[in-house]
Scaffold this motif. Structure first.
Motif, PDB file in Angstrom:
ATOM      1  N   ARG A 182       1.333   7.525   2.850  1.00 50.22           N
ATOM      2  CA  ARG A 182       0.917   9.007   2.742  1.00 50.22           C
ATOM      3  C   ARG A 182       1.953   9.867   3.306  1.00 50.22           C
ATOM      4  O   ARG A 182       2.407   9.735   4.427  1.00 50.22           O
ATOM      5  CB  ARG A 182      -0.314   9.058   3.586  1.00 50.22           C
ATOM      6  N   THR A 219      -0.068   2.452  11.318  1.00 47.98           N
ATOM      7  CA  THR A 219      -1.067   2.046  12.235  1.00 47.98           C
ATOM      8  C   THR A 219      -1.444   0.438  12.301  1.00 47.98           C
ATOM      9  O   THR A 219      -0.723  -0.402  11.623  1.00 47.98           O
ATOM     10  CB  THR A 219      -2.398   2.741  11.754  1.00 47.98           C
ATOM     11  N   TYR A 259       2.679   6.416   7.028  1.00 51.47           N
ATOM     12  CA  TYR A 259       2.668   7.704   6.906  1.00 51.47           C
ATOM     13  C   TYR A 259       4.212   7.972   7.016  1.00 51.47           C
ATOM     14  O   TYR A 259       4.751   7.607   7.992  1.00 51.47           O
ATOM     15  CB  TYR A 259       1.888   8.748   8.004  1.00 51.47           C
ATOM     16  N   ASP A 262      -1.608   1.074   7.618  1.00 47.64           N
ATOM     17  CA  ASP A 262      -1.566   2.282   6.887  1.00 47.64           C
ATOM     18  C   ASP A 262      -0.202   2.912   7.235  1.00 47.64           C
ATOM     19  O   ASP A 262      -0.103   3.128   8.533  1.00 47.64           O
ATOM     20  CB  ASP A 262      -2.526   3.328   7.327  1.00 47.64           C
ATOM     21  N   ARG A 274       5.601  -1.072   8.450  1.00 47.09           N
ATOM     22  CA  ARG A 274       4.168  -1.678   8.048  1.00 47.09           C
ATOM     23  C   ARG A 274       3.801  -2.740   9.015  1.00 47.09           C
ATOM     24  O   ARG A 274       2.618  -3.026   9.436  1.00 47.09           O
ATOM     25  CB  ARG A 274       3.918  -2.085   6.866  1.00 47.09           C
ATOM     26  N   GLY A 330       0.823  -1.091   0.167  1.00 46.87           N
ATOM     27  CA  GLY A 330       0.086  -0.133  -0.130  1.00 46.87           C
ATOM     28  C   GLY A 330       0.746   1.115  -0.103  1.00 46.87           C
ATOM     29  O   GLY A 330       1.836   1.515   0.875  1.00 46.87           O
ATOM     30  N   GLN A 333      -3.658  -1.428  11.228  1.00 51.45           N
ATOM     31  CA  GLN A 333      -4.171  -1.818  10.016  1.00 51.45           C
ATOM     32  C   GLN A 333      -3.138  -1.515   8.753  1.00 51.45           C
ATOM     33  O   GLN A 333      -3.287  -2.146   7.720  1.00 51.45           O
ATOM     34  CB  GLN A 333      -5.350  -0.994   9.416  1.00 51.45           C
TER      35      GLN A 333
END
Length: 269
Positions: free
Chosen positions: A15, A59, A65, A63, A168, A12, A61
């Motif tokens: 961000r 996170t 950053y 996600d 991750r 993924g 999950q």
């Protein structure tokens, strides 16, 4: 019996956080999970003095950053997260990251869980992140980019991917390690050592001219050679500060030693 959740899927896109406003907004969601994976990348192999160039956050999950401290001026929301005892911070080999983040951003840490420390207390034969992810989660990591210049911008797609994958899976890894620690009654030991990590002082590089005498081969020099070596050592440090290059890239230790032996008297020599 408790079973750890499966690791998040890799790949993924992370961000980017490049403004204080985006950081403040992201911090709200990052705090809500109650657990946060943290890592950082510095530029010690390329610049002097070194600095933290990237902070990775993930996170439960998966996600991710990527926080760019080179352009985000106000890191107060990050500091508040790191100091929040209600949010567990999961790091791998936390000592270096903690000391560097404290040095550059004057942050405090609370509720650390160090996955490398946990693996050591479990007596695992390999405690590197790649080995643990492969063994416990079946996650294969890519080529290491630890030697990259993380101060360069923009980062390549490969660097972004490497940085993201470094955090991750840390939370899923913690779950596996924590179950094993509790099974053998060692979770309290790790918690105690992690509290000690929280209290680490900021990283500080102290230059001592007499450290030149620890260079391999220095003991073979006579008194005059030792004096020359010490002056060269001091001059190299000054040049490193002036040029912004690490001392080893200004002049290597082997070259310092050869100069102290030969003592050239002219630029040509």
């Amino acid at each position: 019996m408790l079973h750890p959740t499966p690791p998040p899927a890799s790949g993924g896109r992370p961000r980017w956080i490049r403004t204080p406003q985006v950081l403040a907004q992201a911090a709200v969601g990052l705090r809500a999970g109650g657990v946060l994976a943290v890592d950082s990348e510095s530029d010690s192999l390329h610049h002097f003095p070194e600095k933290v160039c990237l902070v990775q956050l993930a996170t439960p999950q998966g996600d991710v950053y990527l926080l760019d401290p080179l352009v985000v001026g106000d890191l107060e929301p990050l500091g508040a997260l790191l100091a929040d005892r209600a949010v567990v911070k999961v790091l791998h080999g936390a000592a270096y990251d903690v000391a560097c983040l404290k040095r550059d951003f004057a942050v405090a840490f609370a509720s650390i869980f160090d996955t490398m420390l946990a693996a050591q207390f479990l007596g695992m034969p390999e405690v590197g992140l790649a080995a643990l992810l492969r063994r416990l989660l079946g996650v294969a990591t890519g080529e290491s980019r630890q030697k990259d210049d993380w101060a360069t911008r923009p980062l390549s797609a490969e660097q972004e991917q490497y940085a993201a994958e470094d955090v991750r899976h840390l939370i899923a890894l913690r779950e596996h390690l924590l179950l094993a620690l509790k099974a053998c009654g060692r979770d309290g030991w790790v918690a105690e050592e992690c509290r000690a990590l929280e209290a680490l002082p900021p990283s500080e590089r102290v230059f001592r001219a007499d450290d030149c005498f620890t260079i391999k081969g220095a003991r073979s020099l006579d008194r005059r050679g030792l004096a020359v070596l010490r002056e060269l050592f001091i001059a190299r440090e000054a040049s490193a500060h002036a040029s912004g290059r690490p001392p080893f890239k200004v002049v290597g230790n082997d070259t310092l030693l050869r100069l102290a032996v030969r003592r050239p008297m002219t630029p040509e020599e």
